[in-house]
Every structure is written in structure tokens, then in C-alpha cells.
Design a protein around this motif. Sequence first.
Motif, short mmCIF file in Angstrom:
data_model
loop_
_atom_site.label_atom_id
_atom_site.label_comp_id
_atom_site.label_asym_id
_atom_site.label_seq_id
_atom_site.Cartn_x
_atom_site.Cartn_y
_atom_site.Cartn_z
N ALA A 1 44.57 32.72 31.00
CA ALA A 1 43.98 33.91 31.63
C ALA A 1 45.00 34.59 32.53
O ALA A 1 45.78 33.94 33.21
CB ALA A 1 42.75 33.51 32.44
N GLY B 1 39.61 34.96 33.73
CA GLY B 1 39.22 36.36 33.69
C GLY B 1 37.79 36.54 33.20
O GLY B 1 36.99 35.61 33.19
N GLY C 1 42.16 36.70 36.22
CA GLY C 1 42.35 37.36 34.94
C GLY C 1 43.05 38.70 35.07
O GLY C 1 43.53 39.07 36.14
#
Length: 271
Positions: free
Chosen positions: A13, A67, A97
Motif C-alpha cells: 500500500a 490504503g 495508502g
Amino acid sequence: MKRRAKMIVNPIAGSGLSMKSLPKIKKFLDQKDLNYEIVLTESPGRGVQLTEQAVSQGFNEVVAVGGDGTVNEVINGLLKSKSEAKEKCVLGVIGAGSGNDFLYGMGLPLDLEENCRIVAEGKSRLIDIGRVYLDDAEECRYFGNGIGIGFDAVVGFEAKKLKHIKGPLSYLVGALKTMFLYDNAPEVKISCKDRKYQQRSLMVSIMNGIRMGGGFMMTPDSKSDDGKLDLCIAGNAGALRIFYLISQFLKGTQEGKKEITFKRTDRVRVE
């Protein structure tokens, strides 16, 4: 009730931001004496399975570290869990993220330490969750922030292709690319309880949160706990007009523009 938290970390992420942030997260949470365990996702969809396992193992908090995709998987794992314990299990989010739109829409801080503090202190509130079915299928999928159909979905795909541009800028570049890829809006039927629309539509955004793509304010007045979904429907437009509308979405000032329709409802069908 004694708190037990499972931290589900997506290692890719934010282009690895979650893993870079993990030492800081652990240091902060250890200072707060939170009882937690960490597990990494290895592939797309794995967060759903790990969340279901966490609930069945008696964890009463599942924290998504990543995220918006990671948050979505944890939400689906919580709601698809067959364990009765899911009724008492809380979602936590530590944003790491590219966009962190869920955090923004829920009114949560984007600062990492502030995120950790809220998780450590166990602050929580009730929010709405959307449920989507594809072609009348029995199996559904849940969402906390929003669903994008059309232009904004294509932007997401284009942003992912950009290897050297990350964060909100990747979505902006993706939007500019999509202007030239997605210039023939399809005919769309949109049915709400009290209203039906049929028109050529560049985009239909169905929101519980406020923004997508790390900065595009789809429905600036949306509330995540009012029992309603907020729709933003964008009609057909040429490339230059799309460029102008993108600037309006970045500021959240698209309401009143001739191509834009807002609607608030608790159920919608899009064909």
C-alpha cells in the motif's frame, strides 16, 4: 471487555509506505499498551480472509493498515464473517495508502500519529455501509467510501499503471489521460426510489464518503451516518469541458454545472 486488535497490513500500500510506517506504528502502539498482533496480506483479497479469521479467533478489533483497498477488504471480511462475534468487532484504520479517501470521508485525521492515537484510545462511532450487487447476483460486496462507474473507475486503472508517479498526483495524471480515452459516454439508466434518469453519462459515483482518487471531491456534502447514499452523475462532455470539470471536482465546486446532477437516496440501480 478486554481489547484484542488484529492489525492487517498491506505491504505494498502507498508504494510500500505501510511497511515503512510500521516501525513508527508499533512504537506508538506499544507505548499505549495495546494488545495487538500483526499479519501481512500476501495477495489481493487476502485481507478479507484474514479479517474473517481474526473475528473467528476472538479479536474484537480489526485494524486496516494501508490504503482504501485494504480498508475495503477489511470491511468485507467483517461483514461476511459467519461468526456471531462480528457484531461486537470494530473496524480501525491507520492510513498508509495513496489516497486515504475513506479516512477523509469519515472525518478522521490523515496524520499517522493521530491515526494511531485514535486506534490506541479505542474511539469509535457508527457509520453507514453500502452494499452492491452485480446483475442480481446473490453474492454482494460492501463498501465504506464509494463506488465509481465510468470515468472515475477508468481513472483508477490508469493511475495504477503509473509506476513513477504516486499519491494523489497519479490520479490527476490518470484523469488527464482518461479525458482522451473515455470520450464516448454510454447510455445509462439510473433508477432511485422516487426518480429515474436515462442519459449519456460519463460517470456515476455512488458515495457514502466525500472524495475519491485522493482529492476529487465527488459529493462534498455527503454524511457517512445519515442512512443515505449520495450520487454524483456527470453527463456527456467534450475533452475541454472535462478538463474544466476536473478542476471543479478538485475544489468540490461542480454543483450547478450543466453536466452535473446530485441525488441523495438509500437505494439505486444503474444499467
